[in-house]
Design a protein around this motif. Structure first.
Motif, PDB file in Angstrom:
ATOM      1  N   VAL A 105       0.701  -0.953   0.157  1.00  0.00           N
ATOM      2  CA  VAL A 105       0.159   0.024  -0.010  1.00  0.00           C
ATOM      3  C   VAL A 105       0.815   1.551  -0.406  1.00  0.00           C
ATOM      4  CG1 VAL A 105      -1.956  -1.095   1.333  1.00  0.00           C
ATOM      5  CG2 VAL A 105      -0.045   0.455   1.916  1.00  0.00           C
ATOM      6  N   MET A 106       2.552   1.350   0.116  1.00  0.00           N
ATOM      7  CA  MET A 106       3.051   2.556   0.316  1.00  0.00           C
ATOM      8  C   MET A 106       3.187   2.611  -0.887  1.00  0.00           C
ATOM      9  SD  MET A 106       5.353   1.925   3.595  1.00  0.00           S
ATOM     10  CE  MET A 106       5.689   0.262   3.542  1.00  0.00           C
ATOM     11  N   LEU A 107       3.398   1.789  -1.536  1.00  0.00           N
ATOM     12  CA  LEU A 107       3.607   2.054  -3.134  1.00  0.00           C
ATOM     13  C   LEU A 107       2.667   3.013  -4.055  1.00  0.00           C
ATOM     14  CD1 LEU A 107       5.549  -1.248  -4.292  1.00  0.00           C
ATOM     15  CD2 LEU A 107       6.616   0.806  -3.199  1.00  0.00           C
ATOM     16  N   SER A 108       0.852   2.996  -3.435  1.00  0.00           N
ATOM     17  CA  SER A 108      -0.145   3.240  -4.157  1.00  0.00           C
ATOM     18  C   SER A 108      -0.762   4.510  -3.424  1.00  0.00           C
ATOM     19  CB  SER A 108      -1.113   1.983  -4.729  1.00  0.00           C
ATOM     20  OG  SER A 108      -1.210   1.862  -3.044  1.00  0.00           O
ATOM     21  N   GLY A 109      -1.165   4.165  -2.291  1.00  0.00           N
ATOM     22  CA  GLY A 109      -1.416   5.481  -1.083  1.00  0.00           C
ATOM     23  C   GLY A 109      -0.815   5.754  -0.223  1.00  0.00           C
ATOM     24  N   GLY A 110       0.338   5.533  -0.047  1.00  0.00           N
ATOM     25  CA  GLY A 110       1.294   6.539   0.320  1.00  0.00           C
ATOM     26  C   GLY A 110       1.044   6.307   1.752  1.00  0.00           C
ATOM     27  N   VAL A 111       1.816   7.314   3.066  1.00  0.00           N
ATOM     28  CA  VAL A 111       1.619   7.155   4.340  1.00  0.00           C
ATOM     29  C   VAL A 111       1.947   8.568   5.464  1.00  0.00           C
ATOM     30  CG1 VAL A 111       2.757   5.866   5.576  1.00  0.00           C
ATOM     31  CG2 VAL A 111       3.429   4.342   4.214  1.00  0.00           C
ATOM     32  N   THR A 112       0.200   8.284   6.139  1.00  0.00           N
ATOM     33  CA  THR A 112       1.059  10.140   6.735  1.00  0.00           C
ATOM     34  C   THR A 112       1.832   9.544   8.064  1.00  0.00           C
ATOM     35  OG1 THR A 112      -1.332  10.538   5.841  1.00  0.00           O
ATOM     36  CG2 THR A 112      -0.367  11.635   7.730  1.00  0.00           C
ATOM     37  N   ASN A 113       2.462  10.094   8.391  1.00  0.00           N
ATOM     38  CA  ASN A 113       2.895   9.971   9.964  1.00  0.00           C
ATOM     39  C   ASN A 113       2.799  10.541  11.062  1.00  0.00           C
ATOM     40  OD1 ASN A 113       5.228   9.350  12.090  1.00  0.00           O
ATOM     41  ND2 ASN A 113       6.432   8.872  10.785  1.00  0.00           N
ATOM     42  N   GLU A 114       1.738  10.763  11.594  1.00  0.00           N
ATOM     43  CA  GLU A 114       1.266  12.290  12.458  1.00  0.00           C
ATOM     44  C   GLU A 114       2.223  12.155  13.713  1.00  0.00           C
ATOM     45  OE1 GLU A 114      -2.200  10.814  13.836  1.00  0.00           O
ATOM     46  OE2 GLU A 114      -3.440  10.503  12.157  1.00  0.00           O
ATOM     47  N   THR A 115       3.748  10.847  13.646  1.00  0.00           N
ATOM     48  CA  THR A 115       4.230  11.314  14.669  1.00  0.00           C
ATOM     49  C   THR A 115       5.554  12.100  14.428  1.00  0.00           C
ATOM     50  OG1 THR A 115       4.981   9.553  14.680  1.00  0.00           O
ATOM     51  CG2 THR A 115       3.128  10.223  16.948  1.00  0.00           C
ATOM     52  N   PHE A 116       5.663  12.390  13.515  1.00  0.00           N
ATOM     53  CA  PHE A 116       7.184  12.864  12.118  1.00  0.00           C
ATOM     54  C   PHE A 116       7.344  13.736  13.385  1.00  0.00           C
ATOM     55  CE2 PHE A 116       9.718  15.995   9.832  1.00  0.00           C
ATOM     56  CZ  PHE A 116       9.699  14.526   9.696  1.00  0.00           C
ATOM     57  N   MET A 117       6.849  14.502  14.243  1.00  0.00           N
ATOM     58  CA  MET A 117       7.306  15.506  14.727  1.00  0.00           C
ATOM     59  C   MET A 117       8.310  14.978  15.773  1.00  0.00           C
ATOM     60  SD  MET A 117       5.857  19.579  14.024  1.00  0.00           S
ATOM     61  CE  MET A 117       5.695  19.641  11.982  1.00  0.00           C
ATOM     62  N   ASP A 118       7.882  13.870  16.268  1.00  0.00           N
ATOM     63  CA  ASP A 118       8.232  13.566  17.500  1.00  0.00           C
ATOM     64  C   ASP A 118       7.489  14.261  19.042  1.00  0.00           C
ATOM     65  OD1 ASP A 118      10.187  11.992  18.728  1.00  0.00           O
ATOM     66  OD2 ASP A 118      11.187  13.094  19.018  1.00  0.00           O
ATOM     67  N   ARG A 119       8.003  15.225  19.062  1.00  0.00           N
ATOM     68  CA  ARG A 119       7.577  15.227  20.425  1.00  0.00           C
ATOM     69  C   ARG A 119       5.739  16.358  20.644  1.00  0.00           C
ATOM     70  NH1 ARG A 119      12.195  18.630  23.157  1.00  0.00           N
ATOM     71  NH2 ARG A 119      10.329  18.896  24.854  1.00  0.00           N
ATOM     72  N   TYR A 120       6.355  17.388  19.548  1.00  0.00           N
ATOM     73  CA  TYR A 120       5.110  18.213  20.098  1.00  0.00           C
ATOM     74  C   TYR A 120       4.519  18.491  18.321  1.00  0.00           C
ATOM     75  CZ  TYR A 120       6.114  19.756  24.494  1.00  0.00           C
ATOM     76  OH  TYR A 120       6.099  20.236  25.864  1.00  0.00           O
ATOM     77  N   VAL A 121       2.820  18.678  18.491  1.00  0.00           N
ATOM     78  CA  VAL A 121       2.465  18.650  16.847  1.00  0.00           C
ATOM     79  C   VAL A 121       1.253  19.882  16.868  1.00  0.00           C
ATOM     80  CG1 VAL A 121       2.498  16.437  16.413  1.00  0.00           C
ATOM     81  CG2 VAL A 121       0.071  17.132  17.219  1.00  0.00           C
ATOM     82  N   VAL A 122       0.630  20.351  16.171  1.00  0.00           N
ATOM     83  CA  VAL A 122      -0.054  21.249  15.658  1.00  0.00           C
ATOM     84  C   VAL A 122      -1.357  20.094  15.147  1.00  0.00           C
ATOM     85  CG1 VAL A 122      -1.485  23.634  15.092  1.00  0.00           C
ATOM     86  CG2 VAL A 122       1.337  23.642  15.239  1.00  0.00           C
ATOM     87  N   HIS A 123      -2.482  20.476  16.769  1.00  0.00           N
ATOM     88  CA  HIS A 123      -3.178  19.956  16.073  1.00  0.00           C
ATOM     89  C   HIS A 123      -4.714  20.568  15.427  1.00  0.00           C
ATOM     90  CE1 HIS A 123      -6.216  16.849  16.705  1.00  0.00           C
ATOM     91  NE2 HIS A 123      -7.050  17.524  17.872  1.00  0.00           N
ATOM     92  N   VAL A 124      -5.653  19.434  14.936  1.00  0.00           N
ATOM     93  CA  VAL A 124      -6.817  20.683  14.095  1.00  0.00           C
ATOM     94  C   VAL A 124      -7.666  20.472  14.687  1.00  0.00           C
ATOM     95  CG1 VAL A 124      -8.109  21.417  12.376  1.00  0.00           C
ATOM     96  CG2 VAL A 124      -5.267  21.193  11.922  1.00  0.00           C
ATOM     97  N   MET A 125      -8.897  20.706  15.210  1.00  0.00           N
ATOM     98  CA  MET A 125      -9.932  20.176  15.284  1.00  0.00           C
ATOM     99  C   MET A 125     -11.469  20.870  14.993  1.00  0.00           C
ATOM    100  SD  MET A 125     -10.559  20.917  19.426  1.00  0.00           S
ATOM    101  CE  MET A 125     -12.324  20.443  19.891  1.00  0.00           C
ATOM    102  N   THR A 126     -12.426  20.391  14.570  1.00  0.00           N
ATOM    103  CA  THR A 126     -13.488  21.464  14.192  1.00  0.00           C
ATOM    104  C   THR A 126     -15.276  21.731  14.429  1.00  0.00           C
ATOM    105  OG1 THR A 126     -12.782  20.849  12.094  1.00  0.00           O
ATOM    106  CG2 THR A 126     -14.532  21.755  11.405  1.00  0.00           C
TER     107      THR A 126
END
Length: 286
Positions: free
Chosen positions: A156-177
């Motif tokens: 699936v990595m060849l066709s759909g790609g991968v989203t890494n939500e912990t790429f930034m390791d410590r802090y992220v900018v989270h979005v809620m609606t």
């Protein structure tokens, strides 16, 4: 002993031609090398170079001659090899794609064990990764683990790609609606939501800003603000959405979101303008 395969006249001609070619090349090589040995040259190194060149030319001539003589047989053999190779590729297509996906993951460093990723429509924490598949501990709505382990093929990595939500390791900018009605007081709701977010993220803003600044310097990216921010969106006529962006530790996004949402609803209790967030609300990173 009977040599029945020699009954084929074409085969006999090819064997005779091959033998004649080999004899002629050996004789030519002998004559040329004898001439080189009898020649007066400036150095022994040049004589050795000429000798090596003659040897290589004889080998090239032998290869080309054999290919010309046996062209029809080689063509039939090549077709058979191609057909066999094609059958093997078709039979092992998925395995080859899985191995290719594993090589892509290893060379790109897209994720590691312990990261939270989304691949093949499955979101979860990576608990194992092999040459053919990746095992995820599934994470459902509200960032809660479901307790189910999902094995996803690496193809699936060849066709759909991968989203890494912990790429930034410590802090992220989270979005809620949060959706609201267009005719209600969205300015008041915006002010309340921003105040609640500032209170909930007060302990995260400075560490998150320092971390993001270091990350920007490392990857030569422009610095961006991490302070809580509310944007107003209109997905369709008659409806509004308050899109909240907040900094949060990677592993505490669910807790931060619930803390903000519950406090916001408590402060606006009795206000019918606010309805629960949609289940398909965007929780991706900026």
């Amino acid at each position: 002993m009977t040599w029945t395969f020699l009954d084929d006249p074409e085969l006999r001609r090819n064997l005779l031609a091959t033998g004649t070619l080999i004899f002629a090349l050996i004789l030519s090589r002998f004559a040329v090398l004898r001439t080189i040995r009898n020649m007066k040259v400036s150095s022994d190194a040049m004589r050795r170079r000429w000798t090596a060149s003659v040897r290589n030319l004889v080998l090239i001539g032998l290869g080309l001659g054999v290919m010309v003589i046996w062209a029809s047989e080689l063509q039939a053999f090549a077709v058979s090899v191609v057909a066999i190779a094609a059958a093997i590729v078709l039979a092992t297509k998925e395995l080859i794609m899985c191995v290719s996906g594993s090589i892509l993951r290893a060379t790109s460093g897209s994720f590691a064990i312990g990261d939270r990723v989304e691949m093949g429509g499955v979101r979860g924490d990576v608990i194992d990764s092999t040459l053919l598949s990746t095992t995820l501990l599934e994470v459902g709505p509200g960032h809660q683990r479901t307790g189910r382990a999902v094995v996803v093929p690496n193809s699936v990595m060849l066709s759909g790609g991968v989203t890494n939500e912990t790429f930034m390791d410590r802090y992220v900018v989270h979005v809620m609606t949060l959706p609201i009605k267009a005719e209600d007081d969205w300015r008041s709701a915006e002010e309340t939501l921003l105040a609640v977010a500032n209170d909930a993220c007060a302990d995260f803003v400075e560490p998150a800003r320092a971390f993001m600044d270091r990350l920007s310097d490392k990857h030569s990216l422009p610095k961006f603000s991490v302070e809580p921010r509310v944007l107003v969106a209109m997905p369709k006529a008659g409806e509004l959405e308050l899109v909240l962006r907040v900094p949060t530790p990677v592993r505490e996004r669910g807790r931060t979101e619930q803390r903000i949402l519950r406090t916001f609803l408590e402060r606006r209790r009795g206000d019918a303008a606010v309805v629960p967030p949609r289940e398909d609300a965007d929780t991706s990173l900026f």
